[in-house]
Design a protein around this motif. Structure first.
Motif, mmCIF file in Angstrom:
data_model
loop_
_atom_site.group_PDB
_atom_site.id
_atom_site.type_symbol
_atom_site.label_atom_id
_atom_site.label_comp_id
_atom_site.label_asym_id
_atom_site.label_seq_id
_atom_site.Cartn_x
_atom_site.Cartn_y
_atom_site.Cartn_z
ATOM 1 N N LEU A 121 0.815 -1.163 -0.061
ATOM 2 C CA LEU A 121 0.105 -0.009 -0.062
ATOM 3 C C LEU A 121 0.889 1.364 -0.027
ATOM 4 O O LEU A 121 0.273 2.292 -0.312
ATOM 5 N N LEU A 122 2.068 1.074 0.307
ATOM 6 C CA LEU A 122 2.765 2.285 0.531
ATOM 7 C C LEU A 122 2.937 3.278 -0.693
ATOM 8 O O LEU A 122 2.800 4.551 -0.401
ATOM 9 N N PRO A 123 3.058 2.827 -1.830
ATOM 10 C CA PRO A 123 3.154 3.672 -3.008
ATOM 11 C C PRO A 123 1.824 4.437 -3.136
ATOM 12 O O PRO A 123 2.110 5.625 -3.837
ATOM 13 N N TYR A 124 0.880 4.086 -2.706
ATOM 14 C CA TYR A 124 -0.355 4.574 -2.919
ATOM 15 C C TYR A 124 -0.889 5.573 -1.690
ATOM 16 O O TYR A 124 -2.162 6.126 -1.668
ATOM 17 N N ALA A 125 -0.200 5.622 -0.582
ATOM 18 C CA ALA A 125 -0.725 6.256 0.640
ATOM 19 C C ALA A 125 -0.962 7.522 0.449
ATOM 20 O O ALA A 125 -1.940 8.009 1.059
ATOM 21 N N ARG A 126 0.026 8.510 -0.119
ATOM 22 C CA ARG A 126 -0.446 9.928 -0.103
ATOM 23 C C ARG A 126 -1.673 9.941 -1.092
ATOM 24 O O ARG A 126 -2.400 10.975 -0.506
ATOM 25 N N GLY A 127 -2.137 9.471 -2.069
ATOM 26 C CA GLY A 127 -3.243 9.673 -2.835
ATOM 27 C C GLY A 127 -4.665 9.194 -2.010
ATOM 28 O O GLY A 127 -5.461 9.674 -2.157
ATOM 29 N N LEU A 128 -4.120 8.110 -1.191
ATOM 30 C CA LEU A 128 -5.441 7.598 -0.575
ATOM 31 C C LEU A 128 -5.500 8.495 0.812
ATOM 32 O O LEU A 128 -6.729 8.697 1.178
ATOM 33 N N GLU A 152 -5.271 1.456 -6.635
ATOM 34 C CA GLU A 152 -4.735 2.028 -7.705
ATOM 35 C C GLU A 152 -5.541 3.156 -8.358
ATOM 36 O O GLU A 152 -5.160 4.398 -8.668
ATOM 37 N N ARG A 153 -6.904 2.696 -8.471
ATOM 38 C CA ARG A 153 -7.776 3.725 -9.186
ATOM 39 C C ARG A 153 -8.101 4.695 -8.042
ATOM 40 O O ARG A 153 -8.238 6.119 -8.554
ATOM 41 N N LEU A 154 -8.266 4.625 -6.939
ATOM 42 C CA LEU A 154 -8.977 5.668 -5.863
ATOM 43 C C LEU A 154 -7.868 6.435 -5.674
ATOM 44 O O LEU A 154 -8.272 7.479 -4.976
ATOM 45 N N ALA A 155 -6.405 6.064 -5.623
ATOM 46 C CA ALA A 155 -5.406 6.746 -5.107
ATOM 47 C C ALA A 155 -5.106 7.864 -6.415
ATOM 48 O O ALA A 155 -4.258 8.590 -6.148
#
Length: 459
Positions: A302-309, A452-455
């Motif tokens: 999940l780490l690469p997407y954390a900022r977008g989430l 991936e989509r939501l972030a």
């Protein structure tokens, strides 16, 4: 719940039963303490629903508290946690072959020495006794039985094998009795909310016919009897069949959206509602971020997407929500598997208990209806991903049709609050990632595709 001795069953029963429970309980699907050692058992209450004798089977109703030791370090170090479970134990001198799979064990000592103890719900005779008790309102030992309409008796009983956190008995083609295994003080939402909906005249939820609860040491819902929707199919299986046959499912999705809106509207009319303040919205986003922090530690993917989430969660603190952010009682764990379509095409919503892993107070809390909507939207994604090849266009069409149906029946399109909808769908997807990583790693790509989509920007 405080400790209580049994009515007719000697207190000496529990020590003699303990060795069997240590082996049997952790293997049950509804046991919530898997992976944690059992420190001990204590008796909360006991009743003989059918007295034990040497010539016929007996049925014991027990509420047992299971103690677990606290973790070795941290704030909870050294503190025990405990869960209360409902057990219905059959007792026979000899277990017949057709009940061999229900065996718990042989009692070597205590008041039942020499007897065989087994899971009583698998015995049609003992399961039928529960229905007879529900036909007679009033108190029986440590239990209290109640009903809204007279209950038909003499119906054959069978247990359903598909249950996870609870157990269910079907009586003929007339009733289904859900038995709550993990017990909490107070009224279970799966009784409270369907009763409120029945009073409001909502026909989308089967109305409770009867129920039973603990009468001592304090009230707690133990089981709910509802009409059995004969011939119904759940939304998950219907969706999978449509995918396998390459059939369009948008008409069904739209009808399900209308059914969901009718349930939400009836709950808002029957029970209190509120408008979320900015402070409450901030706390909502903070809780989502905290769950994300824990999820990232558990699943580094999940780490690469954390900022977008985080952006998805933080966006709701500054959004202008329609109606100021309406909150009310909701289903709390809505997905396609919690819906049924009858042979005449009517959609129903079932299982209002909420997420079993969450504390009871949280499950009873008022929340934005969009949380339920996000659960169904995620469920369409899961159905599409379970099909080979993956069919994202099918899921997108169903998601849109569901929201359209909801808007038709409620007058409010959930897509009109994109920040809130995205936040709740993201929160659900983060939960799914942790669950799949722990229990079904092969399914991890399903929620990760949503992550991936939501972030991404512009979602």
């Amino acid at each position: 719940m405080s400790e209580a001795a049994s009515t007719r069953t000697p207190v000496a029963l529990l020590p003699s039963l303990t060795p069997l429970l240590h082996r049997w309980l952790p293997r049950q699907r509804w046991f919530a303490g898997k992976g944690r050692p059992v420190a001990g058992f204590s008796l909360v209450s006991a009743a003989e629903l059918l007295p034990v004798d040497s010539t016929s089977p007996g049925l014991l109703h027990l509420l047992i508290r299971v103690q677990h030791p606290g973790p070795a370090g941290g704030k909870a170090a050294g503190r025990e946690s405990a869960d209360c479970y409902q057990l219905l134990l059959g007792v026979r001198t000899t277990l017949p072959p057709h009940l061999a799979a229900a065996l718990i064990g042989q009692m070597d000592e205590g008041p039942l020495a020499g007897r065989t103890v087994y899971e009583g719900l698998h015995d049609p005779r003992l399961a039928g006794l529960l229905l007879e008790r529900l036909r007679t309102p009033g108190r029986f030992g440590t239990l209290r039985f109640d009903q809204t309409v007279p209950v038909t008796g003499g119906l054959p009983a069978r247990i359903l094998d598909a249950e996870q956190s609870n157990s269910s008995l079907v009586y003929g083609d007339s009733y289904i009795l859900k038995i709550f295994r993990r017990v909490y003080p107070g009224v279970n939402p799966d009784l409270e909310l369907p009763l409120a909906l029945a009073r409001a005249g909502c026909e989308r939820v089967p109305a409770p016919v009867a129920w039973y609860e603990s009468a001592t040491p304090e009230p707690a819902t133990l089981g709910v009897l509802q009409p059995y929707l004969r011939g119904s199919q759940d939304g998950w299986q219907l969706a999978l069949k449509a995918l396998a046959a390459d059939d369009d499912f948008t008409e069904e999705a739209q009808a399900l959206g209308r059914a969901t809106a009718e349930v939400h509207t009836a709950l808002a009319a029957a029970l209190p509602t509120m408008t979320l303040s900015r402070a409450q919205t901030w706390h909502l986003a903070t809780a989502m971020n905290e769950r994300l922090d824990a999820a990232v530690r558990a699943v580094p993917d999940l780490l690469p997407y954390a900022r977008g989430l985080r952006d998805a969660f933080d966006a709701i603190t500054g959004a202008e929500l329609n109606g100021g952010g309406h909150a009310q009682r909701i289903h709390g764990d809505l997905h396609l598997g919690q819906t049924l379509r009858t042979p005449d095409g009517l959609w129903s919503v079932i299982d209002f208990e909420g997420e079993p892993a969450r504390p009871p107070a949280e499950r009873r809390r008022m929340q934005p209806p969009v949380r339920d909507i996000a659960g169904i939207l995620r469920s369409f994604d899961y159905a599409a991903r379970s099909h080979r090849p993956w069919n994202p266009a099918w899921a997108a069409r169903c998601r849109a049709a569901y929201c359209e149906g909801y808007a038709e029946a409620s007058g409010t399109d959930p897509r009109a609050e994109p920040e809130l909808l995205r936040a709740y769908e993201t929160d659900k997807a983060v939960y799914e990632v942790v669950y799949e990583a722990r229990h079904r790693p092969d399914w991890l790509p399903v929620p990760m595709a949503a992550i991936e989509r939501l972030a991404g920007p512009g979602q």
